[in-house]
Design a protein around this motif. Structure first.
Motif, PDB file in Angstrom:
ATOM      1  N   UNK A  12       0.963  -0.999  -0.019  1.00 20.39           N
ATOM      2  CA  UNK A  12      -0.036  -0.039  -0.098  1.00 20.39           C
ATOM      3  C   UNK A  12       0.744   1.355  -0.151  1.00 20.39           C
ATOM      4  N   UNK A  13       2.074   1.093   0.586  1.00 16.00           N
ATOM      5  CA  UNK A  13       2.834   2.325   0.686  1.00 16.00           C
ATOM      6  C   UNK A  13       3.549   2.719  -0.759  1.00 16.00           C
ATOM      7  N   UNK A  14       3.491   1.619  -1.627  1.00 11.16           N
ATOM      8  CA  UNK A  14       4.122   1.741  -2.921  1.00 11.16           C
ATOM      9  C   UNK A  14       2.954   1.763  -4.044  1.00 11.16           C
ATOM     10  N   UNK A  15       1.882   1.857  -3.636  1.00 11.76           N
ATOM     11  CA  UNK A  15       0.664   2.066  -4.611  1.00 11.76           C
ATOM     12  C   UNK A  15       0.846   3.242  -5.453  1.00 11.76           C
ATOM     13  N   UNK A  16       0.460   3.212  -6.633  1.00 12.46           N
ATOM     14  CA  UNK A  16       0.498   4.291  -7.603  1.00 12.46           C
ATOM     15  C   UNK A  16      -0.761   5.394  -7.326  1.00 12.46           C
ATOM     16  N   UNK A  17      -1.671   4.990  -6.572  1.00 19.74           N
ATOM     17  CA  UNK A  17      -2.621   6.204  -6.177  1.00 19.74           C
ATOM     18  C   UNK A  17      -2.172   6.826  -4.747  1.00 19.74           C
ATOM     19  N   UNK A  18      -1.985   8.087  -4.887  1.00 21.66           N
ATOM     20  CA  UNK A  18      -1.622   8.943  -3.806  1.00 21.66           C
ATOM     21  C   UNK A  18      -2.775   8.737  -2.800  1.00 21.66           C
ATOM     22  N   UNK A  19      -3.835   8.770  -3.073  1.00 21.85           N
ATOM     23  CA  UNK A  19      -4.783   8.488  -2.007  1.00 21.85           C
ATOM     24  C   UNK A  19      -4.792   7.072  -1.055  1.00 21.85           C
TER      25      UNK A  19
END
Length: 70
Positions: A12-19
């Protein structure tokens, strides 16, 4: 109602979505504040993420990242 993301925190920390990263940063901060016994283990595992946390391009994600790093 907000859907809960069950993926591991590192994903989740590396997700492409800033949200989604903001939510992950908030979860990380909450975990660090609640359980001091595991805090050193968590920090050791995620130490390599600090540069990304403090250099987010999105202002909301940057604020959340700085909260975690501070």
């Amino acid at each position: 109602m907000k859907e809960i993301d069950e993926r591991p925190l590192i994903e989740r920390l590396n997700d492409s979505s800033w949200k989604l990263r903001v939510d992950a940063y908030k979860d990380l901060l909450s975990t660090l504040n609640q359980d001091q016994g595991d805090a050193s283990v968590i920090v050791t595992e995620l130490y390599h993420m600090l540069p990304k946390m403090v250099s987010e391009k999105n202002p909301a994600a940057l604020d959340a990242g700085l909260d975690c790093a501070g």
